[in-house]
Design an enzyme around this catalytic site. Sequence first.
Site, PDB file in Angstrom:
ATOM      1  N   ASP A   1      -3.338  -1.651  -2.935  1.00  0.00           N
ATOM      2  CA  ASP A   1      -2.542  -2.113  -1.785  1.00  0.00           C
ATOM      3  C   ASP A   1      -1.316  -1.236  -1.572  1.00  0.00           C
ATOM      4  O   ASP A   1      -0.868  -1.036  -0.442  1.00  0.00           O
ATOM      5  CB  ASP A   1      -1.991  -3.536  -2.009  1.00  0.00           C
TER       6      ASP A   1
ATOM      7  N   HIS B   1      -2.347  -5.677  -5.468  1.00  0.00           N
ATOM      8  CA  HIS B   1      -3.407  -4.894  -6.115  1.00  0.00           C
ATOM      9  C   HIS B   1      -2.896  -3.450  -6.157  1.00  0.00           C
ATOM     10  O   HIS B   1      -2.203  -3.016  -5.224  1.00  0.00           O
ATOM     11  CB  HIS B   1      -4.696  -4.842  -5.302  1.00  0.00           C
TER      12      HIS B   1
HETATM   13  C1  XUL Z   1     -10.590 -12.880  -3.127  1.00  0.00           C
HETATM   14  C2  XUL Z   1      -9.274 -13.155  -3.722  1.00  0.00           C
HETATM   15  C3  XUL Z   1      -8.523 -11.950  -4.234  1.00  0.00           C
HETATM   16  C4  XUL Z   1      -7.815 -12.181  -5.512  1.00  0.00           C
HETATM   17  C5  XUL Z   1      -7.157 -10.968  -6.097  1.00  0.00           C
HETATM   18  O1  XUL Z   1     -11.240 -13.991  -2.656  1.00  0.00           O
HETATM   19  O2  XUL Z   1      -8.818 -14.265  -3.741  1.00  0.00           O
HETATM   20  O3  XUL Z   1      -7.627 -11.545  -3.241  1.00  0.00           O
HETATM   21  O4  XUL Z   1      -6.819 -13.156  -5.352  1.00  0.00           O
HETATM   22  O5  XUL Z   1      -8.016  -9.908  -6.242  1.00  0.00           O
END
Ligand code: XUL
Length: 439
Positions: free
Chosen positions: A105, A102
Site C-alpha cells: 500500500d 500492507h
Molecule cells: C480481505 C481483508 C484484508 C485484510 C488484510 O478481505 O480483510 O484487507 O484485512 O490483508
Amino acid sequence: MNHSCFDHIPKIQYEGPESDNPLAFKYYDASRVIMGKTIEEHLRVAVCYWHTFCWDGSDVFGAGPFNRPWHGPVNDNDAALEKLDAAFTFFEKLGNPYFCFHDVDVMPSAETPGEHVEKFHFIVDAVEKKIAESATGLLWGTANMFSHPRYMAGASTNPDPEVVAFAALQVRECLEATHRLGGAGYVLWGGREGYDTILNTDLKREIAQLGRFLTMVVEHKHRIGFKGDIWIEPKPHEPARHQYDRDVATVYGFLKNCGLEKEVGVNIEPNHATLAGHNFEHEVEMAMALDIFGSIDFNRGDPQNGWDTDQFPNDLRENTMALYYILKGGGFKNGGANFDAKVRRQSREVEDLFYAHIGGMDLLARALENAARLLESEKLISFVNHRYAGWDSGIGADMLSGRASLEDMAANALDTNISPAPRSGRQEYLENIITQAVR
Ligand code: XUL
Ligand code: CO
C-alpha cells in the site's frame, strides 16, 4: 508536508448529538471517560491505508472513478511520498490515533526481491518520520501476499518453494518494519492460502507448509524482539474457494495443531464472520472463550448477497452486541478498531472519506456506551451466571474438575432419581434487554 487536497476540510471536532454539521462528531468524544478509560483508549480507532488511500474505485466491471488528487500517472517513490502526505493530512484532520497498512500500500510496485526491499526501505524511512511528527501511530502492519500474480496459487501454501521464499522475504521485511514503526500487532490474512479445486491440490502438504511458515514468523518475532501480537484474520472464502483460516474456531484448531495457540491470536472481521455463516458476536465470544481475541476489522456486509462488500458499519444493534462481548472479555489490549471498509464506488469525493469515517467512529462510540451500560447493569451476565450456577458446586463442579467420572455422573442420576424439568432460555426477555439498551 500537508497535502492541499484536504484544505477545504476543517479539523473534525466533537459537537454533540444535536449538531447538524456533517463534518463533526456527534458521539465520538475522544476524551470522554467510560468505565475508567476514554473512548479513544477503548476503541483505538485505525484508518486502513488500502481502501482509503490506494483504491481508485475500480471493480471487476470497470475502471476507477475516484481520481484521487494523490494518484498520479506515475508509480514511483515520489508518488508514494505524495500518498503518504495525503494519508497523514487526513489523519490529522480526522484525529484517529492509529492506521494500518500492507507493505504494497505504501510503496511503489516492485517485481524482484531486491527491488521490493529497496523500495520498501525507502518508504518505511519516510513513514517513520511522519509518525514521529504526528499524533497517529501504527496499529498493525501486514504483507500483501495475494494481489501479485506470483501468489495466485497461494503464498506460504504455494506449490513452488521460490514463491514461498518471496513471501518469507515480504513477511520478514514487513514484520521488522512494523516493529521499527512501533506497531502493536502484525496481521496475516491468508487470502490465497486455500484452493480452488482439490484436483490440483495436495491439501496435507499445504497445511504443513502453512504451519511451518507461521512457526517461522513467530520465531522471527522473538528473534527481533517484537513485543506486539501476531494475529491471523479468518475468512472462509473469496478469493479462494476454500480458505484454510475459515473462522475463529478453525484457526484455533490449526494453532493448537502447530502448538502456537499461546503465540498467535485473531483479527476478526464481521463481514468475514457473516460469510462463514456466523454473526459478529459469535466470532468475538469464541475468540474470548479460546483466549485468542486480538483485534477487529470493523465493517459490514450486505445481508442480501454473499460476498465481501466491506461497507462502513452502521448497525447499532450488531455493534452494541459485539462491543458488549469485547468489553466483557476485557476490551482491546494491543488490538483496536480498524475500519477495513471502503466507501461505495459513487462516493468519489474526498468528503465522502470523511463522512464514512465520522459515521463509523460515531457508531462505535454509541455502541460502546450501550455496551458499557449493559455490562454495568449486569442484567445479562447475572442471568447467564444463574443459568449455569449448578456447575459451581456438587456433582457439576466434580465433573468439571475431573473428580467425577462418567460412572459417578450416571450413579448420581440413579441415586437422585430426578427427571430434570426443562427451564426457559428466556431468549425474548433477553432480546428485549438489548432493544432497551440500544440508543
Ligand atoms: C480481505 C481483508 C484484508 C485484510 C488484510 O478481505 O480483510 O484487507 O484485512 O490483508
Ligand atoms: Co480485513
